[in-house]
Design a protein around this motif. Structure first.
Motif, PDB file in Angstrom:
ATOM      1  N   SER A   1       1.645  30.513   6.603  1.00 19.46           N
ATOM      2  CA  SER A   1       2.284  29.132   6.010  1.00 19.46           C
ATOM      3  C   SER A   1       1.196  27.915   6.517  1.00 19.46           C
ATOM      4  N   ARG A   2       0.897  27.918   7.728  1.00 17.61           N
ATOM      5  CA  ARG A   2      -0.185  26.891   8.026  1.00 17.61           C
ATOM      6  C   ARG A   2      -1.305  27.037   7.411  1.00 17.61           C
ATOM      7  N   TRP A   3      -1.904  28.179   7.312  1.00 15.68           N
ATOM      8  CA  TRP A   3      -3.147  28.290   6.476  1.00 15.68           C
ATOM      9  C   TRP A   3      -2.830  27.758   4.917  1.00 15.68           C
ATOM     10  N   GLN A   4      -2.076  28.163   4.319  1.00 15.39           N
ATOM     11  CA  GLN A   4      -1.637  27.685   3.043  1.00 15.39           C
ATOM     12  C   GLN A   4      -1.379  26.111   2.744  1.00 15.39           C
ATOM     13  N   ARG A   5      -0.845  25.665   3.811  1.00 13.23           N
ATOM     14  CA  ARG A   5      -1.020  24.071   3.884  1.00 13.23           C
ATOM     15  C   ARG A   5      -2.324  23.331   3.977  1.00 13.23           C
ATOM     16  N   GLU A   6      -3.103  24.083   4.528  1.00 16.03           N
ATOM     17  CA  GLU A   6      -4.388  23.597   4.830  1.00 16.03           C
ATOM     18  C   GLU A   6      -5.407  23.815   3.382  1.00 16.03           C
TER      19      GLU A   6
END
Length: 118
Positions: A69-74
């Motif tokens: 989820s962190r990578w998808q936000r970036e």
């Protein structure tokens, strides 16, 4: 019918403990008759090894989900990492399922080894 301690875990699973007393059927010193009866049940307050493994894998799975989820936000620059984490989640789901099935078999009193030898 020799007597042993029983260790009961918080999850409901159990294991045999120390030998405590011979029965009338066994007369040889240092030998047991093969049939185990419970002398006393000792509550451990901890989880069994299978539950500990399941908890560990669930924590790893939650960490992978957070990472995705962190990578998808970036943005899309972490596509390969996301794919790798998705594979890791699928593998963890499979391992958690197998451990849960094994735990269920133990709680039902059906031994994995004994059913394979029938």
């Amino acid at each position: 019918m020799c007597f042993f301690d029983q260790h009961r875990f918080a999850c409901g699973d159990w294991k045999w403990g120390h030998f405590r007393q011979h029965c009338a059927k066994e007369y040889r010193i240092g030998e047991t008759c093969g049939m185990k009866l419970i002398m006393q049940t000792l509550q451990t307050g901890t989880k069994c090894k299978l539950c500990e493994k399941i908890d560990t894998k669930q924590r790893r799975r939650a960490a992978e989900v957070d990472r995705i989820s962190r990578w998808q936000r970036e943005g899309t620059k972490f596509r390969a990492s996301i794919d790798k984490s998705m594979d890791a989640i699928r593998n963890l789901d499979s391992e958690i399922y197998e451990l849960t099935c094994e735990r269920s078999r133990r709680l039902q009193g059906i031994g994995y080894q004994s059913s394979a030898h029938v």
